[in-house]
Design a protein around this motif. Structure first.
Motif, mmCIF file in Angstrom:
data_model
loop_
_atom_site.group_PDB
_atom_site.id
_atom_site.type_symbol
_atom_site.label_atom_id
_atom_site.label_comp_id
_atom_site.label_asym_id
_atom_site.label_seq_id
_atom_site.Cartn_x
_atom_site.Cartn_y
_atom_site.Cartn_z
ATOM 1 N N MET A 71 43.751 29.641 63.797
ATOM 2 C CA MET A 71 42.626 29.077 63.062
ATOM 3 C C MET A 71 43.135 28.530 61.731
ATOM 4 O O MET A 71 43.936 29.174 61.057
ATOM 5 C CB MET A 71 41.580 30.159 62.825
ATOM 6 N N ARG A 116 35.848 21.227 62.851
ATOM 7 C CA ARG A 116 34.448 21.559 62.582
ATOM 8 C C ARG A 116 34.178 21.567 61.083
ATOM 9 O O ARG A 116 34.884 22.216 60.316
ATOM 10 C CB ARG A 116 34.129 22.924 63.174
ATOM 11 N N ARG A 162 34.155 28.953 65.281
ATOM 12 C CA ARG A 162 34.369 27.944 66.325
ATOM 13 C C ARG A 162 33.063 27.378 66.875
ATOM 14 O O ARG A 162 33.053 26.318 67.475
ATOM 15 C CB ARG A 162 35.191 28.522 67.449
#
Length: 162
Positions: free
Chosen positions: A89, A104, A142
């Motif tokens: 991540m 995102r 996510r």
């Protein structure tokens, strides 16, 4: 292709044995690479970011529930690309104050952020007429939807900043 913009250590190096000897490399395009000991460079499953981010944090094993202990999942067990993609991540803050987790958008107006592995959330400070300190759990990063803040932040109410 692109020039390297920055090189950062994974923030969970102390907890994830596979993170030791590797680093996250960000290119000017926002693409992310993973550097390993011996000079091996590969595309990182944590990215890309939608734009270059001067402030960047990388989590090597986001599914590790025991940040107070050494990771129980060695690097060689994470053999599939999908497994690595779900564990890696990257969170970055762009020069246009946009906060991203990979591709995102988490916030369109933030001045700073920090990742707390022990508490398993990201804290960021929004900017505008009513600045707030906001909290986003790592588990929902996510699937986070900027338009549905209340559902994603149940139990993580924003705090006003003075």
């Amino acid at each position: 292709e692109g020039r390297a913009l920055r090189l950062v250590n994974w923030i969970d190096t102390a907890y994830s044995s596979g993170a030791r000897g590797t680093a996250l490399v960000e290119l000017r395009t926002g693409s992310l690479l993973e550097y390993s000991v011996g000079g091996k460079i590969a595309i990182c499953e944590a990215g890309p970011l939608l734009e270059a981010c001067p402030l960047l944090s990388g989590i090597y094993d986001a599914k590790n529930d025991a940040f107070s202990n050494v990771s129980t999942i060695p690097n060689d067990v994470m053999k599939t690309d999908e497994e690595r993609r779900l564990r890696r991540m990257a969170v970055g803050l762009s020069s246009r104050y946009r906060l991203y987790c990979g591709e995102r958008l988490l916030s369109s107006a933030s001045s700073s952020f920090t990742v707390s592995l022990e508490h398993r959330f990201i804290t960021h400070c929004t900017i505008g007429s009513r600045p707030q300190l906001r909290f986003v759990p790592l588990e929902v990063l996510r699937t986070f939807d900027l338009d549905d803040l209340n559902a994603a932040l149940d139990g993580y109410e924003p705090r006003n900043v003075e």
